[in-house]
Design an enzyme around this catalytic site. Sequence first.
Site, short mmCIF file in Angstrom:
data_model
loop_
_atom_site.label_atom_id
_atom_site.label_comp_id
_atom_site.label_asym_id
_atom_site.label_seq_id
_atom_site.Cartn_x
_atom_site.Cartn_y
_atom_site.Cartn_z
CG ASP A 613 -2.61 0.37 0.60
OD1 ASP A 613 -2.40 1.56 0.94
OD2 ASP A 613 -3.60 -0.33 1.05
CG HIS A 636 -0.92 1.66 -3.20
ND1 HIS A 636 -1.90 1.30 -2.94
CD2 HIS A 636 0.28 0.37 -4.08
CE1 HIS A 636 -2.55 0.40 -3.58
NE2 HIS A 636 -1.33 -0.97 -3.71
#
Length: 791
Positions: A613, A636
């Site tokens: 993430d 991310h």
Amino acid sequence: MASMRLLAIIAILVQGLVNGDSHELPSFDPELAVAKVWEVAEGKVGPDVKVFNVVDFGAKPDGTTISTINFIRAFKAACNHNGRAMLVIPEGNFLLGSMLLSGPCTFQPPLMVQFNGNLLPQGSTSTAENADWITFINFNGLFISGKGTINGLGEKEAWKAVCDGCRRKAANLKLIKLNDVLISGITSVNAKGFHMMISVCNNFVITNVNISAPDESPNTDGIHMSKTNKVRISNSTIGTGDDCVSMIHGTTNVTVENVKCGPGHGFSIGSLGHYDAEFDVFGITVRNCSLAYTENGARIKTYRNESPSKASGIIFQDLTMDHVKNPILIDQEYATIPGSVDSKVLISDVEFSNIRGTTISKIAVVLACSQSFPCKGITLKDIHLEYTVNGDSHELPSFDPELAVAKVWEVAEGKVGPDVKVFNVVDFGAKPDGTTISTINFIRAFKAACNHNGRAMLVIPEGNFLLGSMLLSGPCTFQPPLMVQFNGNLLPQGSTSTAENADWITFINFNGLFISGKGTINGLGEKEAWKAVCDGCRRKAANLKLIKLNDVLISGITSVNAKGFHMMISVCNNFVITNVNISAPDESPNTDGIHMSKTNKVRISNSTIGTGDDCVSMIHGTTNVTVENVKCGPGHGFSIGSLGHYDAEFDVFGITVRNCSLAYTENGARIKTYRNESPSKASGIIFQDLTMDHVKNPILIDQEYATIPGSVDSKVLISDVEFSNIRGTTISKIAVVLACSQSFPCKGITLKDIHLEYTGDPDHNEDTPFSSNCTNVKVNYIGEQLPPPCA
């Protein structure tokens, strides 16, 4: 006249019962009780103790099945046992309605309650106008210990409905007609009314508890007492929308010490004089406590009423005030009963001693006593309060990051000088063998360091330590900072993977923490658990949670395979994170590297972060953050948001991400918001000198990230954002996406010196040119632009 005489006789008899002058009740040794409670928490209670586990009586820890009757049956069985008994509430979410857990009982005192679950109220509890939630009543001996949470799920609409003359809202925990009680380690959050309500009790110890509710939640007193004798409250953190500790009529012989209070209304004696024939208050000591951003500090309050009583023998001593509105207050005009003109409560023998700090009021000491019964024997000794004009800014003390970084190397090598007392977890019984659970030993070592009056260092040596969830909580008395020499390898106890309501290692509520070394926090996250992540489910346990801390430095350590976030930082100030390594597979959802909210003044540098993430995520209330020289990937990217997800979010501003590299990440520099009706702002943001390597979305503003049902647009205003000198490669034909809100278009967006080259599949979307996409934004372009700017 006869009825008045009878009432007077009854009052005398009850006064004697409360004060211990007649009907003397059995006492217990608080020190032995506190020592004993650790055994209860660990379940080390001997073969002669019969265990009554609520699950064995049909309770379901699934958060959806109502288990009220099962809890009551388990309690009744323990209550009626002829011997030593322990009631066990294991980990899990238990849905409960109002419960009356009543004696008399036949067990051999005390009833031990091992409490590690998360209690949630059945929906109807919120409207149960004539019942508190969990009530223990009418027996002797109760020890409650563990890491459990009583979550009242109080919420704004219910709190708003509080009105004069209405019945108070349900208390989370009510304790009435009990003797010899110890409560340790538990948490109470978001009560609809009082958190703990204690009445007609004797011999009480409350220690190491955490109580919290928002400052806008009225009548959510932390610990509220009446007609109760011999109480000690210590080493706890209380922040609510009302009094941290309130002591009304008949409260006697109470000591409150080492308690951190705020937000809230401070430490209050009263209201007194509200009802007819109230019992006196005496023998109250509040000492060695701190208050921050509270409405009041040390307060005595009474009604204008015809009901006479006394409050005497009261000491407020060694208190630290931080931006407190009314630090020292006697208010005998608090409220008026119709037909009365003055208070009939006589206040005497009160000392305010060594009270220091800051106030946001020009009139810092108010002693408004009764004209009919003037205060007597009021002493103010060694008072030093300074008026601070920036009372609304919540500015906290800073530390020098450069000196801190230099200092941390000494901590890592143990070069700390002879004046530093060392607390090695092994000396407290922790076993570095990877198989022995050492949770309680770590907690004991931390507590000893926390309570040391001097410089302290917590040592976690090399070796494998098996640990369950740990709450390492202040307030503390050490000379800041607490130094943590961390060289071990921490492994989670099996049950931690399913502890839905606990993060793994939590530091909370103190100032000054330096963690340094080559140690590793290994969450042992694995594919099956990560696959189980779902919308609406609670997030998985964070490896390291840091909350309500100031002046923190973390250096050199490694965090791997967290089940949830690796580092979660909230309500903190002055943070330096440097030379850390954070890693998890790219298929591990919600394993953000460093996740921040409601936190100010952070610097993250010279670190490597690769997860499933965001490498760094900054949500609402994150301000004045610099991220530099960080290598990100997989993951991310660097994300501001999601924003606009919740009601009344705090703004985000002053964010700089510079001199960083990203490789094979989903995003590069991203700002994301929800479509929702909740307004907020994100401004003063710089992404500068970034290198991208095969990044999917190098530059992204996404105000359509997700949608709250019933909403059509984002109400987050994004302004003053610069993307500057961003270079490298992308696998997307549309490398720059600025999708802003139609209702609140982005303002002041600048792209300067952008050079991104497409390196994806040449046959993918071959008809799509390498380009930018912009909606609801006017962009200021400076210098080179590749891909070409929006038309």
